[in-house]
Write a protein that holds these residues in place. Structure first.
Motif, PDB file in Angstrom:
ATOM      1  N   GLN A 219       7.246  16.201 -28.916  1.00 44.94           N
ATOM      2  CA  GLN A 219       6.282  16.961 -28.371  1.00 44.94           C
ATOM      3  C   GLN A 219       5.057  15.957 -28.074  1.00 44.94           C
ATOM      4  O   GLN A 219       4.512  15.837 -26.917  1.00 44.94           O
ATOM      5  N   ASP A 220       4.971  15.163 -29.490  1.00 40.75           N
ATOM      6  CA  ASP A 220       3.602  14.541 -29.191  1.00 40.75           C
ATOM      7  C   ASP A 220       3.940  13.133 -28.439  1.00 40.75           C
ATOM      8  O   ASP A 220       3.009  12.771 -27.725  1.00 40.75           O
ATOM      9  N   ALA A 221       5.011  12.733 -28.354  1.00 43.98           N
ATOM     10  CA  ALA A 221       5.594  11.548 -27.446  1.00 43.98           C
ATOM     11  C   ALA A 221       5.388  11.904 -25.979  1.00 43.98           C
ATOM     12  O   ALA A 221       4.741  11.297 -25.094  1.00 43.98           O
ATOM     13  N   LEU A 222       5.735  13.217 -25.644  1.00 45.13           N
ATOM     14  CA  LEU A 222       5.462  13.582 -24.275  1.00 45.13           C
ATOM     15  C   LEU A 222       4.332  13.657 -23.925  1.00 45.13           C
ATOM     16  O   LEU A 222       3.710  13.347 -22.818  1.00 45.13           O
ATOM     17  N   LYS A 223       3.309  14.222 -24.780  1.00 39.63           N
ATOM     18  CA  LYS A 223       1.875  14.485 -24.400  1.00 39.63           C
ATOM     19  C   LYS A 223       1.265  12.909 -24.424  1.00 39.63           C
ATOM     20  O   LYS A 223       0.240  12.982 -23.504  1.00 39.63           O
ATOM     21  N   ARG A 224       1.567  12.057 -25.218  1.00 42.37           N
ATOM     22  CA  ARG A 224       1.223  10.777 -25.040  1.00 42.37           C
ATOM     23  C   ARG A 224       1.640  10.001 -23.687  1.00 42.37           C
ATOM     24  O   ARG A 224       0.896   9.386 -23.222  1.00 42.37           O
ATOM     25  N   SER A 225       2.659  10.335 -23.197  1.00 43.17           N
ATOM     26  CA  SER A 225       3.278   9.970 -22.085  1.00 43.17           C
ATOM     27  C   SER A 225       2.427  10.418 -20.767  1.00 43.17           C
ATOM     28  O   SER A 225       2.122   9.635 -19.728  1.00 43.17           O
ATOM     29  N   ILE A 226       2.130  11.829 -20.861  1.00 38.78           N
ATOM     30  CA  ILE A 226       1.122  12.329 -19.908  1.00 38.78           C
ATOM     31  C   ILE A 226      -0.161  11.382 -19.704  1.00 38.78           C
ATOM     32  O   ILE A 226      -0.674  11.122 -18.755  1.00 38.78           O
ATOM     33  N   GLU A 227      -0.722  11.141 -20.888  1.00 42.58           N
ATOM     34  CA  GLU A 227      -1.921  10.485 -21.002  1.00 42.58           C
ATOM     35  C   GLU A 227      -1.860   9.114 -20.551  1.00 42.58           C
ATOM     36  O   GLU A 227      -2.644   8.600 -19.722  1.00 42.58           O
ATOM     37  N   GLY A 228      -0.786   8.440 -20.721  1.00 47.71           N
ATOM     38  CA  GLY A 228      -0.436   7.020 -20.044  1.00 47.71           C
ATOM     39  C   GLY A 228      -0.135   7.104 -18.639  1.00 47.71           C
ATOM     40  O   GLY A 228      -0.519   6.150 -18.023  1.00 47.71           O
ATOM     41  N   THR A 229       0.487   8.159 -18.138  1.00 48.04           N
ATOM     42  CA  THR A 229       0.767   8.067 -16.930  1.00 48.04           C
ATOM     43  C   THR A 229      -0.579   8.331 -15.953  1.00 48.04           C
ATOM     44  O   THR A 229      -0.857   7.996 -15.000  1.00 48.04           O
ATOM     45  N   LYS A 230      -1.413   9.117 -16.620  1.00 48.98           N
ATOM     46  CA  LYS A 230      -2.652   9.474 -16.006  1.00 48.98           C
ATOM     47  C   LYS A 230      -3.549   7.960 -15.978  1.00 48.98           C
ATOM     48  O   LYS A 230      -4.236   7.772 -14.780  1.00 48.98           O
TER      49      LYS A 230
ATOM     50  N   ILE B 258       0.840  -1.245   0.087  1.00 48.19           N
ATOM     51  CA  ILE B 258      -0.100   0.008  -0.067  1.00 48.19           C
ATOM     52  C   ILE B 258       0.991   1.205  -0.024  1.00 48.19           C
ATOM     53  O   ILE B 258       0.667   2.317  -0.795  1.00 48.19           O
ATOM     54  N   ALA B 259       1.851   1.112   1.187  1.00 51.86           N
ATOM     55  CA  ALA B 259       2.811   2.507   0.711  1.00 51.86           C
ATOM     56  C   ALA B 259       3.485   2.584  -0.480  1.00 51.86           C
ATOM     57  O   ALA B 259       3.633   3.768  -0.698  1.00 51.86           O
ATOM     58  N   GLU B 260       3.865   1.369  -1.206  1.00 50.43           N
ATOM     59  CA  GLU B 260       4.662   1.571  -2.344  1.00 50.43           C
ATOM     60  C   GLU B 260       3.730   2.207  -3.532  1.00 50.43           C
ATOM     61  O   GLU B 260       3.969   2.996  -4.356  1.00 50.43           O
ATOM     62  N   LEU B 261       2.461   1.778  -3.475  1.00 52.35           N
ATOM     63  CA  LEU B 261       1.442   2.245  -4.357  1.00 52.35           C
ATOM     64  C   LEU B 261       1.248   3.659  -4.124  1.00 52.35           C
ATOM     65  O   LEU B 261       1.014   4.383  -5.399  1.00 52.35           O
ATOM     66  N   LYS B 262       1.137   4.142  -2.972  1.00 59.51           N
ATOM     67  CA  LYS B 262       0.995   5.497  -2.697  1.00 59.51           C
ATOM     68  C   LYS B 262       2.228   6.365  -3.320  1.00 59.51           C
ATOM     69  O   LYS B 262       2.127   7.485  -3.805  1.00 59.51           O
ATOM     70  N   ASP B 263       3.221   5.920  -2.978  1.00 56.38           N
ATOM     71  CA  ASP B 263       4.534   6.363  -3.379  1.00 56.38           C
ATOM     72  C   ASP B 263       4.815   6.445  -5.079  1.00 56.38           C
ATOM     73  O   ASP B 263       5.044   7.683  -5.529  1.00 56.38           O
ATOM     74  N   LEU B 264       4.028   5.381  -5.706  1.00 55.89           N
ATOM     75  CA  LEU B 264       4.335   5.529  -7.226  1.00 55.89           C
ATOM     76  C   LEU B 264       3.221   6.312  -7.583  1.00 55.89           C
ATOM     77  O   LEU B 264       3.496   7.000  -8.855  1.00 55.89           O
ATOM     78  N   TYR B 265       2.020   6.626  -7.032  1.00 59.78           N
ATOM     79  CA  TYR B 265       0.757   7.517  -7.383  1.00 59.78           C
ATOM     80  C   TYR B 265       1.745   8.974  -7.487  1.00 59.78           C
ATOM     81  O   TYR B 265       1.551   9.725  -8.322  1.00 59.78           O
ATOM     82  N   ASP B 266       2.435   9.117  -6.285  1.00 61.47           N
ATOM     83  CA  ASP B 266       2.766  10.749  -6.186  1.00 61.47           C
ATOM     84  C   ASP B 266       4.192  10.760  -7.129  1.00 61.47           C
ATOM     85  O   ASP B 266       4.370  11.710  -7.746  1.00 61.47           O
ATOM     86  N   ALA B 267       4.875   9.811  -7.416  1.00 62.43           N
ATOM     87  CA  ALA B 267       5.853   9.844  -8.401  1.00 62.43           C
ATOM     88  C   ALA B 267       5.505  10.090  -9.927  1.00 62.43           C
ATOM     89  O   ALA B 267       5.915  11.015 -10.564  1.00 62.43           O
ATOM     90  N   ASN B 268       4.271   9.570 -10.057  1.00 58.22           N
ATOM     91  CA  ASN B 268       3.569   9.729 -11.593  1.00 58.22           C
ATOM     92  C   ASN B 268       3.094  11.159 -11.564  1.00 58.22           C
ATOM     93  O   ASN B 268       3.164  11.873 -12.617  1.00 58.22           O
TER      94      ASN B 268
ATOM     95  N   GLY C 130      -2.269   5.050 -15.662  1.00 58.90           N
ATOM     96  CA  GLY C 130      -1.578   4.474 -14.530  1.00 58.90           C
ATOM     97  C   GLY C 130      -1.965   4.845 -13.328  1.00 58.90           C
ATOM     98  O   GLY C 130      -2.339   4.071 -12.475  1.00 58.90           O
ATOM     99  N   ASN C 131      -1.949   6.109 -12.963  1.00 58.34           N
ATOM    100  CA  ASN C 131      -2.437   6.664 -11.949  1.00 58.34           C
ATOM    101  C   ASN C 131      -4.110   6.144 -11.458  1.00 58.34           C
ATOM    102  O   ASN C 131      -4.253   6.016 -10.190  1.00 58.34           O
ATOM    103  N   ALA C 132      -4.797   6.201 -12.631  1.00 58.63           N
ATOM    104  CA  ALA C 132      -6.284   5.911 -12.403  1.00 58.63           C
ATOM    105  C   ALA C 132      -6.258   4.270 -11.862  1.00 58.63           C
ATOM    106  O   ALA C 132      -7.024   4.156 -11.155  1.00 58.63           O
ATOM    107  N   ALA C 133      -5.207   3.581 -12.525  1.00 61.11           N
ATOM    108  CA  ALA C 133      -5.387   2.063 -12.182  1.00 61.11           C
ATOM    109  C   ALA C 133      -4.755   2.119 -10.596  1.00 61.11           C
ATOM    110  O   ALA C 133      -5.437   1.285  -9.977  1.00 61.11           O
ATOM    111  N   ILE C 134      -3.885   2.733 -10.273  1.00 58.47           N
ATOM    112  CA  ILE C 134      -3.253   2.743  -8.882  1.00 58.47           C
ATOM    113  C   ILE C 134      -4.398   3.122  -7.766  1.00 58.47           C
ATOM    114  O   ILE C 134      -4.771   2.639  -6.870  1.00 58.47           O
TER     115      ILE C 134
END
Length: 166
Positions: free
Chosen positions: A41-52, A11-21, A54-58
């Motif tokens: 620029q496009d790849a960076l924008k895609r990465s933001i969506e992917g990280t979001k 649980i602690a590591e999930l919370k830490d990963l959420y904040d890291a993202n 990931g955080n929704a999953a966390i």
């Protein structure tokens, strides 16, 4: 509260990963304008969506354990984001392609940190018998690795060559 068992560590590591993202995304938002290559620029924008995603999953995993995302601060990502901003935004470059090469380098450091974080919580989930969430975390890790590979391909396809010619 002391961490007394693997479930609490998970649980602690999930919370830490959420904040890291969250920290990584805030920095990537700043890096987009620094990139001179539209593909970057496009790849960076895609990465933001992917990280979001990931955080929704966390968040969903934490919710399934009766936990919220909390207020953890990932000190590791804090250092990586500070370094990325200093090296990309504050540094002077003679050529934009050299900045783009530095940007990829700094981005990939943050991505590799996230990949490691996902791998860790995935392993904890498996050990705890939380197989459905382990599969979700593995998928997040794989998507992050795919995104990282996109940046490697960009670097190899053009950016590093342009930076070398500068």
């Amino acid at each position: 509260m002391a961490i007394e068992n693997l479930k609490q560590l998970y649980i602690a590591e999930l919370k830490d990963l959420y904040d890291a993202n969250e920290q990584a995304n805030a920095t990537v938002e700043k890096l987009i304008d620094a990139a001179s290559c539209s593909d970057l620029q496009d790849a960076l924008k895609r990465s933001i969506e992917g990280t979001k995603e990931g955080n929704a999953a966390i968040k969903s995993i934490l919710d399934s354990h009766g936990e919220g995302v909390g207020n953890a601060t990932c000190k590791g990502m804090k250092g990586l984001t500070k370094e990325a901003e200093e090296h990309v935004l504050d540094e002077e470059f003679g050529d934009d392609s050299v900045r783009d090469a530095m940007l990829i380098s700094q981005y990939q450091r943050m991505a590799h940190y996230a990949i490691t974080g996902y791998g860790t919580v995935e392993a904890f989930a498996k050990r705890l018998g939380d197989f459905e969430n382990a599969a979700t975390l593995e998928e997040c890790k794989e998507k992050t690795m795919e995104g990282d590979l996109r940046f490697t391909k960009l670097a190899h396809a053009s950016i590093n060559e342009k930076a070398m010619a500068a």
